[in-house]
Design a protein around this motif. Sequence first.
Motif, PDB file in Angstrom:
ATOM      1  N   LYS A   1      10.267 -12.365 -19.401  1.00 32.24           N
ATOM      2  CA  LYS A   1       9.238 -12.524 -18.666  1.00 32.24           C
ATOM      3  C   LYS A   1       9.209 -11.656 -17.625  1.00 32.24           C
ATOM      4  N   SER A   2       7.868 -11.173 -17.212  1.00 33.12           N
ATOM      5  CA  SER A   2       7.559 -10.268 -16.189  1.00 33.12           C
ATOM      6  C   SER A   2       8.108 -10.627 -14.839  1.00 33.12           C
ATOM      7  N   THR A   3       8.659  -9.607 -14.037  1.00 32.71           N
ATOM      8  CA  THR A   3       9.112  -9.997 -12.658  1.00 32.71           C
ATOM      9  C   THR A   3       8.035  -9.996 -11.952  1.00 32.71           C
ATOM     10  N   LEU A   4       8.194 -10.361 -10.461  1.00 29.63           N
ATOM     11  CA  LEU A   4       6.929 -10.332  -9.535  1.00 29.63           C
ATOM     12  C   LEU A   4       6.629  -8.791  -9.118  1.00 29.63           C
ATOM     13  N   GLY A   5       7.702  -8.045  -9.355  1.00 30.64           N
ATOM     14  CA  GLY A   5       7.566  -6.443  -9.161  1.00 30.64           C
ATOM     15  C   GLY A   5       6.735  -5.646 -10.347  1.00 30.64           C
ATOM     16  N   GLU A   6       6.928  -6.355 -11.565  1.00 30.72           N
ATOM     17  CA  GLU A   6       6.001  -5.823 -12.701  1.00 30.72           C
ATOM     18  C   GLU A   6       4.674  -6.392 -12.521  1.00 30.72           C
ATOM     19  N   ILE A   7       4.372  -7.601 -12.056  1.00 28.23           N
ATOM     20  CA  ILE A   7       3.191  -8.133 -11.824  1.00 28.23           C
ATOM     21  C   ILE A   7       2.382  -7.477 -10.824  1.00 28.23           C
ATOM     22  N   GLU A   8       2.914  -7.110  -9.645  1.00 26.30           N
ATOM     23  CA  GLU A   8       2.407  -6.037  -8.739  1.00 26.30           C
ATOM     24  C   GLU A   8       2.246  -4.778  -8.933  1.00 26.30           C
ATOM     25  N   SER A   9       3.072  -4.250  -9.975  1.00 28.96           N
ATOM     26  CA  SER A   9       2.731  -2.947 -10.482  1.00 28.96           C
ATOM     27  C   SER A   9       1.354  -2.829 -11.164  1.00 28.96           C
ATOM     28  N   ILE A  10       1.264  -4.027 -12.132  1.00 33.32           N
ATOM     29  CA  ILE A  10      -0.078  -3.940 -12.905  1.00 33.32           C
ATOM     30  C   ILE A  10      -1.234  -4.010 -11.977  1.00 33.32           C
ATOM     31  N   ILE A  11      -1.268  -4.815 -10.787  1.00 35.30           N
ATOM     32  CA  ILE A  11      -2.155  -4.888  -9.999  1.00 35.30           C
ATOM     33  C   ILE A  11      -2.357  -3.662  -9.027  1.00 35.30           C
ATOM     34  N   ASP A  12      -1.386  -2.862  -8.576  1.00 34.56           N
ATOM     35  CA  ASP A  12      -1.403  -1.789  -7.652  1.00 34.56           C
ATOM     36  C   ASP A  12      -1.736  -0.591  -8.510  1.00 34.56           C
ATOM     37  N   LYS A  13      -1.304  -0.381  -9.790  1.00 28.41           N
ATOM     38  CA  LYS A  13      -1.388   0.611 -10.602  1.00 28.41           C
ATOM     39  C   LYS A  13      -2.681   0.763 -11.496  1.00 28.41           C
ATOM     40  N   THR A  14      -2.956  -0.538 -11.919  1.00 24.33           N
ATOM     41  CA  THR A  14      -4.041  -0.603 -12.890  1.00 24.33           C
ATOM     42  C   THR A  14      -5.257  -1.266 -12.205  1.00 24.33           C
ATOM     43  N   LEU A  15      -5.120  -2.377 -11.717  1.00 26.24           N
ATOM     44  CA  LEU A  15      -6.365  -3.240 -11.281  1.00 26.24           C
ATOM     45  C   LEU A  15      -7.063  -2.797 -10.063  1.00 26.24           C
ATOM     46  N   LEU A  16      -6.363  -2.642  -9.004  1.00 19.51           N
ATOM     47  CA  LEU A  16      -6.885  -2.305  -7.932  1.00 19.51           C
ATOM     48  C   LEU A  16      -7.620  -0.874  -8.033  1.00 19.51           C
ATOM     49  N   PRO A  17      -6.883   0.166  -8.765  1.00 19.88           N
ATOM     50  CA  PRO A  17      -7.490   1.288  -9.080  1.00 19.88           C
ATOM     51  C   PRO A  17      -8.895   1.346  -9.579  1.00 19.88           C
ATOM     52  N   LEU A  18      -9.042   0.409 -10.600  1.00 22.33           N
ATOM     53  CA  LEU A  18     -10.331   0.093 -11.422  1.00 22.33           C
ATOM     54  C   LEU A  18     -11.315  -0.415 -10.410  1.00 22.33           C
ATOM     55  N   ILE A  19     -11.126  -1.075  -9.482  1.00 22.41           N
ATOM     56  CA  ILE A  19     -11.858  -1.726  -8.553  1.00 22.41           C
ATOM     57  C   ILE A  19     -12.434  -0.491  -7.541  1.00 22.41           C
ATOM     58  N   ARG A  20     -11.456   0.262  -7.129  1.00 19.12           N
ATOM     59  CA  ARG A  20     -11.674   1.372  -6.044  1.00 19.12           C
ATOM     60  C   ARG A  20     -12.672   2.631  -6.909  1.00 19.12           C
ATOM     61  N   ASP A  21     -12.496   2.721  -8.232  1.00 19.17           N
ATOM     62  CA  ASP A  21     -13.037   3.704  -8.816  1.00 19.17           C
ATOM     63  C   ASP A  21     -14.508   3.230  -9.160  1.00 19.17           C
ATOM     64  N   GLY A  22     -14.887   2.026  -9.049  1.00 22.19           N
ATOM     65  CA  GLY A  22     -15.940   1.196  -9.506  1.00 22.19           C
ATOM     66  C   GLY A  22     -16.489   0.852  -8.459  1.00 22.19           C
ATOM     67  N   ALA A  23     -16.280   0.913  -7.341  1.00 29.27           N
ATOM     68  CA  ALA A  23     -16.703   0.227  -5.855  1.00 29.27           C
ATOM     69  C   ALA A  23     -17.495   1.202  -5.209  1.00 29.27           C
ATOM     70  N   THR A  24     -18.548   0.713  -4.329  1.00 28.87           N
ATOM     71  CA  THR A  24     -19.060   1.586  -3.359  1.00 28.87           C
ATOM     72  C   THR A  24     -19.187   0.646  -2.025  1.00 28.87           C
ATOM     73  N   GLN A  25     -18.462   1.249  -1.064  1.00 30.46           N
ATOM     74  CA  GLN A  25     -18.048   0.575   0.145  1.00 30.46           C
ATOM     75  C   GLN A  25     -18.748   1.002   0.935  1.00 30.46           C
ATOM     76  N   PRO A  26     -19.245  -0.079   2.054  1.00 33.87           N
ATOM     77  CA  PRO A  26     -19.982   0.258   3.409  1.00 33.87           C
ATOM     78  C   PRO A  26     -19.365   1.195   4.315  1.00 33.87           C
ATOM     79  N   ASN A  27     -19.817   2.207   4.804  1.00 35.38           N
ATOM     80  CA  ASN A  27     -19.380   2.939   5.948  1.00 35.38           C
ATOM     81  C   ASN A  27     -18.131   3.775   5.614  1.00 35.38           C
TER      82      ASN A  27
END
Length: 210
Positions: A176-202
């Motif tokens: 079973k994946s640990t909390l740290g491994e889940i956070e790694s999926i989010i921080d290293k894969t999911l959030l970068p995908l959003i940052r790369d595709g997002a246009t943020q104001p200001n």
Amino acid sequence: MSAPVQSRRRGERLRRAIFEAVFDQLGKVGYARLSMEGVAAAAETGKAALYRRWDSKDELVRDALQELLPEPPQIAESTGLRAGLIELLSYFNSTLFDSKGTAFQAVAAESGTDVAILREVFRSRVTLPCQERITELLHRHLAASGSTMSPQFDAETFAAVGPAMLTYHCINGHDKSTLGEIESIIDKTLLPLIRDGATQPNNDEGSIED
């Protein structure tokens, strides 16, 4: 003095006991070796009680999955994007591995048309609802931050990435994946995908993750 006679279970109590026995047997013997006789014995009832309700073990296991697999949590409006992703992926991870998750592991390890149907039950009961909650969470936080995504960004594909990574981890025999491994999926894969595709104001980088 004789032992007290256990009252006969009926209706919903018996149905619940049978479904719990299905998960118990899936974890112990797997799907291929699961039998109506084994489920009846584990549920401490007669085989006839099962055949009155289900014609085959396929129907029985399908109904047990639909009944007992947990639904994904509702994410509070005040929950940040990263925290919401942690909550949803933790739910998915637990569903794969904890008590009822033994059913998924047993079914995922085997092949055949009948098992494919049962995998589809897991997909419709757990995977797709979880992905829908991730998509809702993303859109909510895009709106809150005033951000927009590029036309090339596919929210549904994004929502499938985390569950797909955890599923791959599970069916390849990992623990079973640990909390740290889940956070790694989010921080290293999911959030970068959003940052790369997002246009943020200001040029307010990072606000989408709050």
